[in-house]
Scaffold this motif. Structure first.
Motif, short mmCIF file in Angstrom:
data_model
loop_
_atom_site.label_atom_id
_atom_site.label_comp_id
_atom_site.label_asym_id
_atom_site.label_seq_id
_atom_site.Cartn_x
_atom_site.Cartn_y
_atom_site.Cartn_z
N GLY A 100 80.67 -5.05 -4.48
CA GLY A 100 79.81 -3.88 -4.64
C GLY A 100 80.51 -2.80 -5.44
O GLY A 100 81.52 -3.04 -6.10
N ASP A 101 79.98 -1.60 -5.36
CA ASP A 101 80.50 -0.49 -6.15
C ASP A 101 81.88 -0.05 -5.66
O ASP A 101 82.10 0.07 -4.46
N ILE A 102 82.76 0.20 -6.61
CA ILE A 102 84.06 0.78 -6.31
C ILE A 102 84.01 2.24 -6.75
O ILE A 102 83.90 2.54 -7.94
N THR A 103 84.07 3.13 -5.79
CA THR A 103 83.98 4.56 -6.06
C THR A 103 85.37 5.18 -6.23
O THR A 103 86.39 4.53 -5.97
N VAL A 104 85.39 6.44 -6.65
CA VAL A 104 86.64 7.17 -6.73
C VAL A 104 87.33 7.18 -5.36
O VAL A 104 88.54 6.97 -5.26
N LYS A 105 86.56 7.40 -4.31
CA LYS A 105 87.12 7.43 -2.95
C LYS A 105 87.80 6.11 -2.62
O LYS A 105 88.92 6.08 -2.09
#
Length: 472
Positions: free
Chosen positions: A334-339
């Motif tokens: 899935g999405d890899i965010t900055v967090k």
């Protein structure tokens, strides 16, 4: 009449009385679980107004929302203040980002550590011990922090300037006098489970060791060790432990530990919820960097991606990262965010580049790896076939290093190597032939740049470090 009054007072103070304690360890800035923890503390304080609340250290480093806040670490401390913590051990991650001096002044509780000596210039404030009054009972508390083979906690050496450390085992022994003056004695230990057992063996005057650092989940079935109750939880606030010490005539005569699930507690504190919502509202941390097409199933897969990022973004021939420099061991598709990227590499270490000959590079990796799977670095541009001493063991019997394409490393050829400032600072082998160049960026920033350029990543089954059983 006076005689009867004396008998009545004696009877009251001789009766058995309980001291109630709630303890956590290695929370690593799990601020999203703090409303539930504060709710548990509220409930227990309703039943036991004299409840003591302690942490065994490593309150920070894990959630970028806490760690990147200004001042760094304030959200977790603010929530601990709300919860009414009485004291905390100093964990090795308390030193991260030079945050401890500021947090000492912002904490409504004291940090306790007996094996540290602090220069006034550091701004760090800690007590070797503290005595608490619990409805007339005296509870003596001391603390200790782990030391590695270098004689310092597991932190970047630059973060430890102005601090000197002594053996935690000797420091605890020096506080045996607490048992003579207090009704109960407690050690807040950020030393590790096996070391806690040694402390218990050497110090039967302790009633309780609230442990941390090794993230070992204990249970109610944990036996007393030389008469000492030892507690510890895994990290990230999955559980807290409620401890009851029963005192009779100035001595603890019974000890009980109850491990409580935190995250599923049905009555979170509403003020803590509002604080967490405020802290987590920054849209920067929600920005999507890339999409993981497949899950990351091991620390080595994530470490390979980070090393690929360092090598690609700097144009180096080889990249390496210390094993535990990668904090996340699993990552869903899935999405890899900055967090999420900052959770993977939360330390803010500077990226550095240096040149090494092939023979020097091999020696560097072998020395840094210490023939142990928890020390052997993540790689890119190289691959390592690592044979274990025995299946499931952490000790390494042999290592075969080659270039990523399977060709041999050329002993006299010069290779451009990128790594972190922490790796260079903690390397204790032969002096390096070139001076590292510190880049104007961190390893986590390079990883985020790489992810944004890639847009999609898939590292399932990809690792440059291949662990083999002895018969393979």
């Amino acid at each position: 009449m006076l005689c009867l009054l004396t008998v009545w007072i004696t009877a009251v103070y001789a009766q058995k009385r309980d001291i109630h304690i709630l303890a956590v360890n290695d929370t690593h800035a799990a601020i999203e679980a703090m409303p539930q923890l504060v709710g548990i503390i509220d409930s227990l304080r309703t039943l036991y107004p004299g409840l003591l609340v302690f942490s065994a250290g490593d309150n920070r480093t894990g959630d970028p929302i806490n760690d990147k806040f200004q001042p760094s670490g304030l959200p977790m401390v603010a929530l601990m203040n709300l919860a009414g913590f009485n004291a905390s051990a100093i964990g090795n991650h308390e030193f991260d980002d030079f945050s401890l001096p500021r947090l000492c002044s912002l904490s409504a509780f004291r940090y306790i550590c007996a094996n540290i000596e602090i220069d006034d210039s550091t701004g760090i404030s800690a007590l070797p011990y503290q005595v608490f009054d619990v409805e007339g009972l005296k509870v003596g508390v001391t603390g200790a922090i782990q030391l590695n083979k270098r004689g310092t906690p597991d932190a970047h050496p630059d973060l430890l300037r102005g601090l000197r450390f002594s053996s935690p085992f000797e420091a605890v022994k020096r506080h045996q006098w607490l048992a003579e003056q207090c009704d109960a004695t407690i050690l807040l230990s950020h030393v590790g489970y096996q070391e806690d057992l040694r402390i218990a063996e050497e110090n039967p005057w302790l009633d309780l060791i609230i442990g941390g650092h090794s993230h070992r989940q204990l249970s109610e079935e944990e036996p007393l060790h030389n008469g000492v109750l030892v507690t510890q939880n895994r990290n990230l606030l999955g559980r807290a432990v409620h401890i009851t010490l029963t005192v009779d005539s100035g001595h603890v005569v019974a000890k009980q530990a109850e491990y409580l699930l935190v995250r599923t507690f049905p009555h979170p504190n509403k003020v803590a919820q509002a604080m967490v919502q405020t802290f987590t509202s920054d849209p920067y941390f929600k920005r999507v960097l890339a999409h993981a097409e497949t899950p990351f199933t091991s620390r080595n897969e994530i470490g390979t991606m980070v090393c690929d990022a360092l090598r690609t973004e700097t144009g180096a021939d080889v990249a390496l990262m210390n094993f535990k420099g990668i904090r996340v061991t699993r990552l869903k598709a899935g999405d890899i965010t900055v967090k999420k990227a900052l959770e993977i590499d939360p330390y803010g270490s500077q990226a550095v580049v240096l040149t090494m000959t092939g023979s020097e590079l091999e020696r560097f990796i072998m020395t840094y790896g210490q023939m142990n799977t928890y020390k052997f670095p993540h790689l890119s541009g190289l691959k390592a076939d690592v044979t274990l001493v025995k299946k499931g063991d952490n000790d390494i019997a042999a290592v075969k290093l080659t270039m990523a394409d399977g060709s041999k490393i050329k002993p006299k050829k010069t290779y451009r190597v990128v790594t972190s400032s922490y790796v260079i600072a903690t390397y204790k082998g032969e002096p390096l032939s070139s001076t590292p160049t510190v880049l104007n960026t961190t390893t986590s920033e390079l990883t985020m740049q790489y992810l944004e350029r890639q847009k999609t990543v898939s590292y399932q089954g990809r690792s440059q470090v291949n662990y083999l059983s002895p018969n393979e």
